[in-house]
Motif scaffolding. Structure first.
Motif, PDB file in Angstrom:
ATOM      1  N   VAL A 110     -34.408  40.100 -14.111  1.00 46.61           N
ATOM      2  CA  VAL A 110     -33.348  39.800 -13.411  1.00 46.61           C
ATOM      3  C   VAL A 110     -32.726  40.363 -11.906  1.00 46.61           C
ATOM      4  O   VAL A 110     -32.777  40.095 -11.401  1.00 46.61           O
ATOM      5  CB  VAL A 110     -32.313  41.387 -14.011  1.00 46.61           C
ATOM      6  N   PRO A 111     -34.261  41.440 -11.718  1.00 44.90           N
ATOM      7  CA  PRO A 111     -33.969  42.158 -10.180  1.00 44.90           C
ATOM      8  C   PRO A 111     -34.437  40.269  -9.292  1.00 44.90           C
ATOM      9  O   PRO A 111     -33.860  40.200  -7.874  1.00 44.90           O
ATOM     10  CB  PRO A 111     -35.341  42.999  -9.383  1.00 44.90           C
ATOM     11  N   LEU A 112     -35.339  39.415  -9.809  1.00 43.27           N
ATOM     12  CA  LEU A 112     -35.772  38.777  -9.183  1.00 43.27           C
ATOM     13  C   LEU A 112     -35.351  37.566  -9.370  1.00 43.27           C
ATOM     14  O   LEU A 112     -35.086  36.503  -8.120  1.00 43.27           O
ATOM     15  CB  LEU A 112     -37.744  38.091 -10.168  1.00 43.27           C
ATOM     16  N   PHE A 113     -34.522  36.859 -10.596  1.00 43.22           N
ATOM     17  CA  PHE A 113     -33.748  35.903 -10.567  1.00 43.22           C
ATOM     18  C   PHE A 113     -32.562  36.408  -9.235  1.00 43.22           C
ATOM     19  O   PHE A 113     -32.039  35.465  -8.385  1.00 43.22           O
ATOM     20  CB  PHE A 113     -32.611  36.442 -12.301  1.00 43.22           C
ATOM     21  N   ILE A 114     -31.779  37.788  -9.071  1.00 44.02           N
ATOM     22  CA  ILE A 114     -31.140  38.019  -8.371  1.00 44.02           C
ATOM     23  C   ILE A 114     -31.581  37.915  -6.398  1.00 44.02           C
ATOM     24  O   ILE A 114     -30.371  37.502  -5.525  1.00 44.02           O
ATOM     25  CB  ILE A 114     -30.029  39.497  -8.121  1.00 44.02           C
ATOM     26  N   ILE A 115     -32.533  38.229  -6.019  1.00 40.86           N
ATOM     27  CA  ILE A 115     -32.946  38.275  -4.402  1.00 40.86           C
ATOM     28  C   ILE A 115     -33.308  36.468  -4.592  1.00 40.86           C
ATOM     29  O   ILE A 115     -33.102  36.445  -3.216  1.00 40.86           O
ATOM     30  CB  ILE A 115     -34.682  38.961  -5.168  1.00 40.86           C
ATOM     31  N   PHE A 116     -33.510  36.082  -5.265  1.00 43.47           N
ATOM     32  CA  PHE A 116     -33.884  34.825  -5.660  1.00 43.47           C
ATOM     33  C   PHE A 116     -32.683  34.229  -5.652  1.00 43.47           C
ATOM     34  O   PHE A 116     -32.067  33.157  -4.125  1.00 43.47           O
ATOM     35  CB  PHE A 116     -34.924  33.965  -6.218  1.00 43.47           C
ATOM     36  N   LEU A 117     -31.499  34.629  -5.621  1.00 33.15           N
ATOM     37  CA  LEU A 117     -30.222  33.344  -5.570  1.00 33.15           C
ATOM     38  C   LEU A 117     -29.738  34.075  -4.724  1.00 33.15           C
ATOM     39  O   LEU A 117     -28.559  33.269  -4.137  1.00 33.15           O
ATOM     40  CB  LEU A 117     -29.259  34.251  -6.739  1.00 33.15           C
ATOM     41  N   ILE A 118     -29.297  35.251  -4.194  1.00 29.51           N
ATOM     42  CA  ILE A 118     -28.717  35.516  -2.359  1.00 29.51           C
ATOM     43  C   ILE A 118     -29.883  34.454  -1.605  1.00 29.51           C
ATOM     44  O   ILE A 118     -28.946  34.850  -0.639  1.00 29.51           O
ATOM     45  CB  ILE A 118     -29.430  37.066  -1.952  1.00 29.51           C
ATOM     46  N   ILE A 119     -31.670  34.669  -1.849  1.00 29.29           N
ATOM     47  CA  ILE A 119     -32.139  33.818  -1.254  1.00 29.29           C
ATOM     48  C   ILE A 119     -31.871  33.021  -0.665  1.00 29.29           C
ATOM     49  O   ILE A 119     -31.737  32.103   0.530  1.00 29.29           O
ATOM     50  CB  ILE A 119     -33.351  34.005  -1.115  1.00 29.29           C
ATOM     51  N   TYR A 120     -31.436  32.183  -2.049  1.00 29.27           N
ATOM     52  CA  TYR A 120     -31.117  30.892  -1.677  1.00 29.27           C
ATOM     53  C   TYR A 120     -29.913  30.843  -1.957  1.00 29.27           C
ATOM     54  O   TYR A 120     -29.284  29.433  -0.402  1.00 29.27           O
ATOM     55  CB  TYR A 120     -31.224  30.012  -3.196  1.00 29.27           C
ATOM     56  N   LEU A 121     -28.831  31.199  -1.936  1.00 31.41           N
ATOM     57  CA  LEU A 121     -27.356  31.507  -0.974  1.00 31.41           C
ATOM     58  C   LEU A 121     -27.316  31.201   0.671  1.00 31.41           C
ATOM     59  O   LEU A 121     -26.705  31.099   1.288  1.00 31.41           O
ATOM     60  CB  LEU A 121     -26.528  32.105  -2.050  1.00 31.41           C
ATOM     61  N   ASN A 122     -28.160  32.178   0.603  1.00 29.09           N
ATOM     62  CA  ASN A 122     -28.163  31.885   2.175  1.00 29.09           C
ATOM     63  C   ASN A 122     -28.659  31.016   3.098  1.00 29.09           C
ATOM     64  O   ASN A 122     -28.610  30.749   4.573  1.00 29.09           O
ATOM     65  CB  ASN A 122     -29.451  33.738   2.811  1.00 29.09           C
ATOM     66  N   ILE A 123     -29.968  30.963   2.150  1.00 27.51           N
ATOM     67  CA  ILE A 123     -30.392  29.019   2.751  1.00 27.51           C
ATOM     68  C   ILE A 123     -29.326  28.342   2.826  1.00 27.51           C
ATOM     69  O   ILE A 123     -28.886  27.454   4.257  1.00 27.51           O
ATOM     70  CB  ILE A 123     -32.371  29.646   2.192  1.00 27.51           C
ATOM     71  N   ILE A 124     -28.826  28.086   2.086  1.00 24.89           N
ATOM     72  CA  ILE A 124     -28.058  27.137   2.066  1.00 24.89           C
ATOM     73  C   ILE A 124     -26.709  27.144   2.967  1.00 24.89           C
ATOM     74  O   ILE A 124     -26.482  26.204   3.968  1.00 24.89           O
ATOM     75  CB  ILE A 124     -26.671  27.061   0.522  1.00 24.89           C
ATOM     76  N   PHE A 125     -26.199  28.933   2.964  1.00 24.87           N
ATOM     77  CA  PHE A 125     -25.527  29.029   4.057  1.00 24.87           C
ATOM     78  C   PHE A 125     -25.704  29.005   5.445  1.00 24.87           C
ATOM     79  O   PHE A 125     -25.053  27.914   6.358  1.00 24.87           O
ATOM     80  CB  PHE A 125     -24.679  30.389   4.197  1.00 24.87           C
ATOM     81  N   GLY A 126     -27.110  29.735   5.580  1.00 21.93           N
ATOM     82  CA  GLY A 126     -27.294  29.318   6.921  1.00 21.93           C
ATOM     83  C   GLY A 126     -27.682  27.679   7.457  1.00 21.93           C
ATOM     84  O   GLY A 126     -27.107  27.319   8.766  1.00 21.93           O
ATOM     85  N   ASN A 127     -28.310  26.624   7.334  1.00 22.63           N
ATOM     86  CA  ASN A 127     -28.951  25.883   7.369  1.00 22.63           C
ATOM     87  C   ASN A 127     -27.412  24.459   7.121  1.00 22.63           C
ATOM     88  O   ASN A 127     -26.877  24.044   7.589  1.00 22.63           O
ATOM     89  CB  ASN A 127     -29.720  25.616   6.537  1.00 22.63           C
ATOM     90  N   THR A 128     -26.460  25.102   6.315  1.00 23.99           N
ATOM     91  CA  THR A 128     -25.136  24.509   6.279  1.00 23.99           C
ATOM     92  C   THR A 128     -24.343  24.399   7.528  1.00 23.99           C
ATOM     93  O   THR A 128     -23.693  23.092   8.469  1.00 23.99           O
ATOM     94  CB  THR A 128     -24.172  24.077   4.839  1.00 23.99           C
ATOM     95  N   ALA A 129     -24.565  26.112   7.906  1.00 21.72           N
ATOM     96  CA  ALA A 129     -23.439  26.198   9.407  1.00 21.72           C
ATOM     97  C   ALA A 129     -23.910  25.336  10.440  1.00 21.72           C
ATOM     98  O   ALA A 129     -23.226  25.156  11.518  1.00 21.72           O
ATOM     99  CB  ALA A 129     -23.448  27.752   9.193  1.00 21.72           C
TER     100      ALA A 129
END
Length: 310
Positions: free
Chosen positions: A28-47
């Motif tokens: 569960v912690p890994l799922f949350i961490i990887f989800l946050i990282i993935y959303l950050n990658i999508i947001f940062g590079n899309t911006a």
């Protein structure tokens, strides 16, 4: 589907991807961490991508190449992380064809990044070493040719890798000791001697890696020589600043890539490989938006202009 016919070999329809099964309390912690990282990658590079596309001041070769790098970072993380999140939350299986598709696109996007970083190095070489002729050297037509060549040429090499792996005879074990379908863990599942696959992998990797590295390195040799010959300290600092972001990105990319790929399959250690793979897949896409924008005045102006419309 590939049919195998010897020594406890059977029809290969799917693989079990172990992911981080040896750490059940951290799913569960890994799922949350990887989800946050993935959303950050999508947001940062899309911006970054949206800022470049929407601001005409950034429609220059350097920023066009950077927009392609943002697309690339989103693409190859999207090849791995969504499937990893799915397997952490539900079943850890992937079909044979799904596995081969993931393998192909991961190698494809990796090769594309090698070529794209080399082209970006050449762009900085032209800007610093031949500033008066830069507009001619990096014309719109030539930039288009460089980009088309980068994306198309990179598509060829992973075909051979994928064909080699897909035609290996797999034993009764279908457990991929990794969090995605990579070459080393798949080769480990084969019943046969895989030395020919390993040799082909290194040869193909060397062709792509060394050609891109040679262009990148030679570009920076000329860049450094030009910067050192600039008489004023302010001029040297300004020239270095124009390529500093790309140089940092190159160092991180080649550092993580070499640590992951330049070693024989016999030395394959699952946990070590997972850690290096995570660094390779996550670190670069997370850092690139920061590296290229945090001290870039053009981006700051672009984001300010963009915020007025939001």
């Amino acid at each position: 589907m590939y049919k195998v016919t010897a020594r406890n070999e059977s029809h290969v329809t799917q693989f079990t991807v172990l992911c981080f099964s040896d750490l059940p309390h951290l799913q569960v912690p890994l799922f949350i961490i990887f989800l946050i990282i993935y959303l950050n990658i999508i947001f940062g590079n899309t911006a970054v991508l949206f800022a470049i596309v929407s601001d005409s001041h950034l429609h220059t070769p350097m920023y066009i190449f950077l927009s392609n790098l943002s697309v690339l970072d989103i693409s190859y993380t999207s090849t791995i992380l969504p499937n990893l999140l799915y397997m952490l939350s539900t079943q850890k299986t992937i079909t044979f064809h799904g596995c081969m598709t993931q393998l192909y696109f991961f190698i494809y996007f990796t090769c594309t990044e090698f070529f794209l970083l080399a082209v970006m190095a050449y762009d900085r070489y032209a800007a610093i070493c031949y500033p008066l002729h830069y507009a001619i050297i990096m014309s719109k037509e030539r930039c288009t040719l460089f980009l088309a060549g980068t994306w198309i040429a990179a598509a060829l090499e992973p075909v051979l890798h994928t064909v080699f792996i897909a035609n290996l005879p797999f034993c009764s074990s279908r457990q991929v000791n990794h969090f995605f379908c990579d070459i080393s863990p798949l080769v480990k599942l084969s019943c046969n001697n895989t030395i020919h696959v390993e040799i082909a992998t290194y040869v193909l990797g060397a062709v792509v890696g060394l050609s891109a590295f040679t262009l990148t390195l030679s570009s920076y040799v000329f860049i450094i020589n030009t910067i050192l010959n600039i008489k004023s300290a302010e001029g040297r600092q300004k020239a270095f600043f124009t390529c500093a972001s790309h140089l940092i990105s190159v160092i991180i990319f080649y550092g993580t890539s070499l640590s992951l790929h330049v070693r024989p399959t016999a030395t394959y250690a699952p946990m070590q490989d997972k850690l290096f793979s995570l660094l390779y897949i996550i670190l670069i896409p997370v850092l690139n938006p920061l590296i290229y924008t945090i001290k870039n005045k053009q981006f700051k102006k672009a984001f300010k202009r963009l915020s007025r419309f939001l």
